[in-house]
Design a protein around this motif. Structure first.
Motif, PDB file in Angstrom:
ATOM      1  N   GLU A  11      -3.449   7.236  -7.995  1.00 28.01           N
ATOM      2  CA  GLU A  11      -2.445   6.791  -8.972  1.00 28.01           C
ATOM      3  C   GLU A  11      -1.040   7.263  -8.616  1.00 28.01           C
ATOM      4  O   GLU A  11      -0.060   6.773  -9.181  1.00 28.01           O
ATOM      5  CB  GLU A  11      -2.819   7.245 -10.384  1.00 28.01           C
ATOM      6  CG  GLU A  11      -2.809   8.729 -10.616  1.00 28.01           C
ATOM      7  CD  GLU A  11      -4.145   9.394 -10.335  1.00 28.01           C
ATOM      8  OE1 GLU A  11      -4.390  10.479 -10.879  1.00 28.01           O
ATOM      9  OE2 GLU A  11      -4.936   8.827  -9.565  1.00 28.01           O
ATOM     10  N   LEU A  12      -0.934   8.208  -7.669  1.00 25.89           N
ATOM     11  CA  LEU A  12       0.378   8.665  -7.219  1.00 25.89           C
ATOM     12  C   LEU A  12       1.180   7.522  -6.607  1.00 25.89           C
ATOM     13  O   LEU A  12       2.408   7.481  -6.683  1.00 25.89           O
ATOM     14  CB  LEU A  12       0.213   9.791  -6.198  1.00 25.89           C
ATOM     15  CG  LEU A  12       1.447  10.630  -5.882  1.00 25.89           C
ATOM     16  CD1 LEU A  12       1.958  11.329  -7.130  1.00 25.89           C
ATOM     17  CD2 LEU A  12       1.149  11.650  -4.802  1.00 25.89           C
ATOM     18  N   LEU A  13       0.472   6.573  -6.006  1.00 24.81           N
ATOM     19  CA  LEU A  13       1.112   5.390  -5.428  1.00 24.81           C
ATOM     20  C   LEU A  13       1.857   4.603  -6.506  1.00 24.81           C
ATOM     21  O   LEU A  13       2.999   4.178  -6.311  1.00 24.81           O
ATOM     22  CB  LEU A  13       0.054   4.513  -4.757  1.00 24.81           C
ATOM     23  CG  LEU A  13       0.500   3.187  -4.157  1.00 24.81           C
ATOM     24  CD1 LEU A  13       1.421   3.411  -2.977  1.00 24.81           C
ATOM     25  CD2 LEU A  13      -0.715   2.379  -3.721  1.00 24.81           C
ATOM     26  N   MET A  14       1.197   4.428  -7.664  1.00 22.96           N
ATOM     27  CA  MET A  14       1.824   3.692  -8.763  1.00 22.96           C
ATOM     28  C   MET A  14       3.030   4.447  -9.311  1.00 22.96           C
ATOM     29  O   MET A  14       4.068   3.851  -9.590  1.00 22.96           O
ATOM     30  CB  MET A  14       0.796   3.451  -9.873  1.00 22.96           C
ATOM     31  CG  MET A  14      -0.321   2.489  -9.474  1.00 22.96           C
ATOM     32  SD  MET A  14      -1.549   2.283 -10.776  1.00 22.96           S
ATOM     33  CE  MET A  14      -2.650   3.647 -10.417  1.00 22.96           C
ATOM     34  N   LEU A  15       2.887   5.766  -9.455  1.00 22.49           N
ATOM     35  CA  LEU A  15       3.996   6.591  -9.946  1.00 22.49           C
ATOM     36  C   LEU A  15       5.190   6.507  -9.008  1.00 22.49           C
ATOM     37  O   LEU A  15       6.346   6.370  -9.450  1.00 22.49           O
ATOM     38  CB  LEU A  15       3.532   8.045 -10.084  1.00 22.49           C
ATOM     39  CG  LEU A  15       4.587   9.056 -10.537  1.00 22.49           C
ATOM     40  CD1 LEU A  15       5.075   8.716 -11.942  1.00 22.49           C
ATOM     41  CD2 LEU A  15       4.030  10.470 -10.486  1.00 22.49           C
ATOM     42  N   ASN A  16       4.932   6.554  -7.718  1.00 21.72           N
ATOM     43  CA  ASN A  16       5.973   6.445  -6.701  1.00 21.72           C
ATOM     44  C   ASN A  16       6.719   5.122  -6.835  1.00 21.72           C
ATOM     45  O   ASN A  16       7.958   5.061  -6.807  1.00 21.72           O
ATOM     46  CB  ASN A  16       5.317   6.562  -5.321  1.00 21.72           C
ATOM     47  CG  ASN A  16       6.305   6.902  -4.228  1.00 21.72           C
ATOM     48  OD1 ASN A  16       7.505   6.787  -4.393  1.00 21.72           O
ATOM     49  ND2 ASN A  16       5.783   7.311  -3.088  1.00 21.72           N
ATOM     50  N   GLY A  17       5.958   4.043  -6.998  1.00 20.73           N
ATOM     51  CA  GLY A  17       6.570   2.724  -7.150  1.00 20.73           C
ATOM     52  C   GLY A  17       7.391   2.605  -8.419  1.00 20.73           C
ATOM     53  O   GLY A  17       8.472   2.001  -8.429  1.00 20.73           O
ATOM     54  N   ILE A  18       6.898   3.211  -9.521  1.00 20.83           N
ATOM     55  CA  ILE A  18       7.614   3.152 -10.807  1.00 20.83           C
ATOM     56  C   ILE A  18       8.948   3.890 -10.713  1.00 20.83           C
ATOM     57  O   ILE A  18       9.976   3.407 -11.202  1.00 20.83           O
ATOM     58  CB  ILE A  18       6.732   3.740 -11.938  1.00 20.83           C
ATOM     59  CG1 ILE A  18       5.557   2.799 -12.227  1.00 20.83           C
ATOM     60  CG2 ILE A  18       7.557   3.968 -13.196  1.00 20.83           C
ATOM     61  CD1 ILE A  18       4.500   3.400 -13.126  1.00 20.83           C
ATOM     62  N   ILE A  19       8.931   5.057 -10.076  1.00 18.74           N
ATOM     63  CA  ILE A  19      10.174   5.836  -9.934  1.00 18.74           C
ATOM     64  C   ILE A  19      11.196   5.048  -9.109  1.00 18.74           C
ATOM     65  O   ILE A  19      12.390   4.984  -9.459  1.00 18.74           O
ATOM     66  CB  ILE A  19       9.882   7.201  -9.269  1.00 18.74           C
ATOM     67  CG1 ILE A  19       9.075   8.076 -10.233  1.00 18.74           C
ATOM     68  CG2 ILE A  19      11.182   7.903  -8.878  1.00 18.74           C
ATOM     69  CD1 ILE A  19       8.590   9.373  -9.620  1.00 18.74           C
ATOM     70  N   THR A  20      10.741   4.437  -8.023  1.00 18.76           N
ATOM     71  CA  THR A  20      11.639   3.625  -7.193  1.00 18.76           C
ATOM     72  C   THR A  20      12.193   2.450  -7.997  1.00 18.76           C
ATOM     73  O   THR A  20      13.398   2.159  -7.945  1.00 18.76           O
ATOM     74  CB  THR A  20      10.895   3.087  -5.951  1.00 18.76           C
ATOM     75  OG1 THR A  20      10.336   4.183  -5.225  1.00 18.76           O
ATOM     76  CG2 THR A  20      11.831   2.307  -5.045  1.00 18.76           C
ATOM     77  N   PHE A  21      11.337   1.806  -8.758  1.00 14.10           N
ATOM     78  CA  PHE A  21      11.737   0.653  -9.588  1.00 14.10           C
ATOM     79  C   PHE A  21      12.814   1.054 -10.587  1.00 14.10           C
ATOM     80  O   PHE A  21      13.844   0.372 -10.715  1.00 14.10           O
ATOM     81  CB  PHE A  21      10.508   0.098 -10.312  1.00 14.10           C
ATOM     82  CG  PHE A  21      10.769  -1.134 -11.129  1.00 14.10           C
ATOM     83  CD1 PHE A  21      10.508  -2.397 -10.616  1.00 14.10           C
ATOM     84  CD2 PHE A  21      11.290  -1.040 -12.422  1.00 14.10           C
ATOM     85  CE1 PHE A  21      10.748  -3.536 -11.373  1.00 14.10           C
ATOM     86  CE2 PHE A  21      11.539  -2.174 -13.178  1.00 14.10           C
ATOM     87  CZ  PHE A  21      11.266  -3.427 -12.645  1.00 14.10           C
ATOM     88  N   ILE A  22      12.584   2.156 -11.300  1.00 11.19           N
ATOM     89  CA  ILE A  22      13.539   2.604 -12.319  1.00 11.19           C
ATOM     90  C   ILE A  22      14.888   2.952 -11.684  1.00 11.19           C
ATOM     91  O   ILE A  22      15.959   2.604 -12.205  1.00 11.19           O
ATOM     92  CB  ILE A  22      12.975   3.814 -13.096  1.00 11.19           C
ATOM     93  CG1 ILE A  22      11.782   3.371 -13.940  1.00 11.19           C
ATOM     94  CG2 ILE A  22      14.054   4.445 -13.982  1.00 11.19           C
ATOM     95  CD1 ILE A  22      11.028   4.518 -14.593  1.00 11.19           C
TER      96      ILE A  22
END
Length: 479
Positions: free
Chosen positions: A453-464
């Motif tokens: 799930e770290l992959l999803m968190l990484n993507g969310i931070i980049t998106f924001i």
């Protein structure tokens, strides 16, 4: 000696296909296969291409650590492939892309384009080199040590062979060689299972019952939210792993973009996406049967899961010589079908995305040689370091670098908002670092460590961060 003869015959087949597919090859052939690949051949070949030599060794050993819960991730893969087929492929075909990162240039700007391609080049080169290094170690142990061939010559020879059979036809050659290698891969797997079942004195019905009733055959975990194997964590991670590591990875997408039409590419992707579940079920079933074989013969299980199959092969090299031959063939097929496509994709991305010279055939040939040389240097460097912790760290680094790609593409596809292209490289570097720090802090205070799930968190931070980074307004001319 028999193994060496079989290996040589195997490479002769690869070179025969290379000669046939590489006639009158151009850059268009190397990069996109002239958009003439039959979808069913791409689908079948992609099953083998997506299974590396490390997977061939590691997945059977998973049952001793996490039972069959990996199949929860494989169920997520199916949804992920459907999403890629119907969300990303239409976009890539509509824009007639050679590399998928060209989209970032059109949507977000040149720095976003270069950043996306650079993250791919870094993660693919290191990840593919590590996986191929592990395979070279295994081949050295089972084949080349007995012949007195040093490890450095093993690596040089293997990389040279890959370069030779991909240098002309490129992706067109790989579509056909992947079919051959998938046949060898699953033939070896099924025959190894048959040998284990036969040595255990079981019928196929008894083997099925032994696997299905074993305590390690547990697939689903719904009762422990803290567990990394909880169903929804594994399932959703499987969805996003496919979206990022297939849909946003030039290596995995390049063959899909060689199909004759979008509809063919979608049929291809959905077909091989569904096949991942039964394929991994076979690997995990082999793991359970091997565990029972060790117990039956009163032999202690290897401490490392990755050693479950190799140790079995070593123990039976004299009594079951076919096992060693099948194991080597399976490793070769799995490793070459992933390493050759990685080198081809790296060459494509560097020429098209970094150099911006897709029509320069001379450049493409030089870059292909350069990629092979760098690939070799990386593998030999890992040998010099000779540290499992360093190899693990590199795998973790590669997993972190896919998060920014997820954020970049998600922002481009899900919003119409512009971003400040100048800040994109810094955002994409900062996001993985922040995720790493978050994982350490949360782990130290709660004992919980992020998994896939770290992959999803990484993507969310980049998106924001992309969303908050406003594009600078153009200066108005003085009146």
């Amino acid at each position: 000696m028999l193994i060496m003869v079989i290996v040589i015959a195997y490479f002769c087949l690869l070179f025969g296909i290379s000669w046939w597919t590489g006639r009158k090859a151009t850059n268009e052939t190397f990069y996109r296969g002239n958009r003439q690949s039959p979808w069913y051949m791409v689908a079948f070949g992609m099953i083998g291409a997506s299974i590396s030599g490390v997977t061939f060794v590691s997945v059977p050993g998973m049952v001793n650590g996490i039972d069959m819960t990996y199949l929860q991730t494989c169920l997520g893969f199916i949804i992920g492939y459907i999403l890629v087929a119907f969300l990303l492929l239409p976009l890539f075909y509509r824009l007639n892309l050679t590399t998928i990162y060209s989209y970032l240039g059109e949507r977000l700007g040149p720095r976003s384009y270069q950043t996306g391609a650079s993250f791919f080049l870094l993660s693919k080169m290191t990840g593919a080199a590590v996986r191929f290094y592990v395979v070279c170690i295994i081949l050295q142990r089972f084949v080349f040590d007995t012949l007195g061939i040093p490890f450095v010559f093993t690596v040089l020879g293997m990389v040279l062979l890959i370069w030779l059979y991909t240098r002309r036809g490129g992706i067109r050659t790989l579509v056909f060689t992947d079919v051959l290698q998938t046949v060898f891969l699953f033939s070896a797997l099924l025959l190894i299972i048959w040998q284990v079942v036969d040595d255990l004195g079981m019928t196929w019905g008894e083997a099925y019952h032994a696997v299905s009733t074993d305590s390690k055959s547990r697939i689903f975990v719904f009762d422990d939210w803290m567990s990394k194997q909880h169903f929804w964590k594994q399932f959703l991670s499987g969805v996003f792993i496919v979206i990022v590591m297939t849909g946003l990875d030039q290596d995995m997408m390049q063959k899909n973009l060689t199909c004759r039409s979008l509809r063919d590419a979608q049929k291809d992707m959905c077909t091989y996406g569904v096949m991942f579940f039964p394929a991994n079920l076979l690997f995990l079933s082999l793991g359970i049967l091997l565990t029972q074989w060790y117990a039956t013969h009163g032999i202690a299980l290897p401490t490392a899961g990755d050693e479950l199959l190799p140790t079995f092969v070593t123990l039976n090299a004299n009594t079951l010589p076919l096992i060693e031959i099948l194991f080597v063939l399976g490793i070769l097929a799995a490793s070459f079908s992933s390493a050759d496509s990685a080198m081809t994709a790296l060459t494509t991305s560097f020429c098209v995305d970094i150099c911006r010279r897709p029509d320069d055939e001379s450049l493409r040939k030089r870059v292909h040689i350069l990629v092979a040389v760098v690939f070799t240097i990386f593998i030999l460097l890992f040998r010099v370091l000779n540290s499992t912790s360093i190899i693990d760290a590199i795998y973790i680094l590669c997993s972190y670098t896919y998060g920014p790609l997820l954020g970049l593409f998600a922002f481009g596809l899900l919003t119409k908002r512009p971003t400040n292209d100048r800040f994109v490289p810094y955002i994409c570097i900062a996001s993985p670092i922040l995720c790493y720090l978050l994982d350490r802090v949360v782990g130290s205070f709660t004992g919980y460590h992020f998994g896939y799930e770290l992959l999803m968190l990484n993507g969310i931070i980049t998106f924001i961060a992309l969303f908050l980074s406003r594009k600078e307004p153009k200066e108005l001319p003085l009146s």
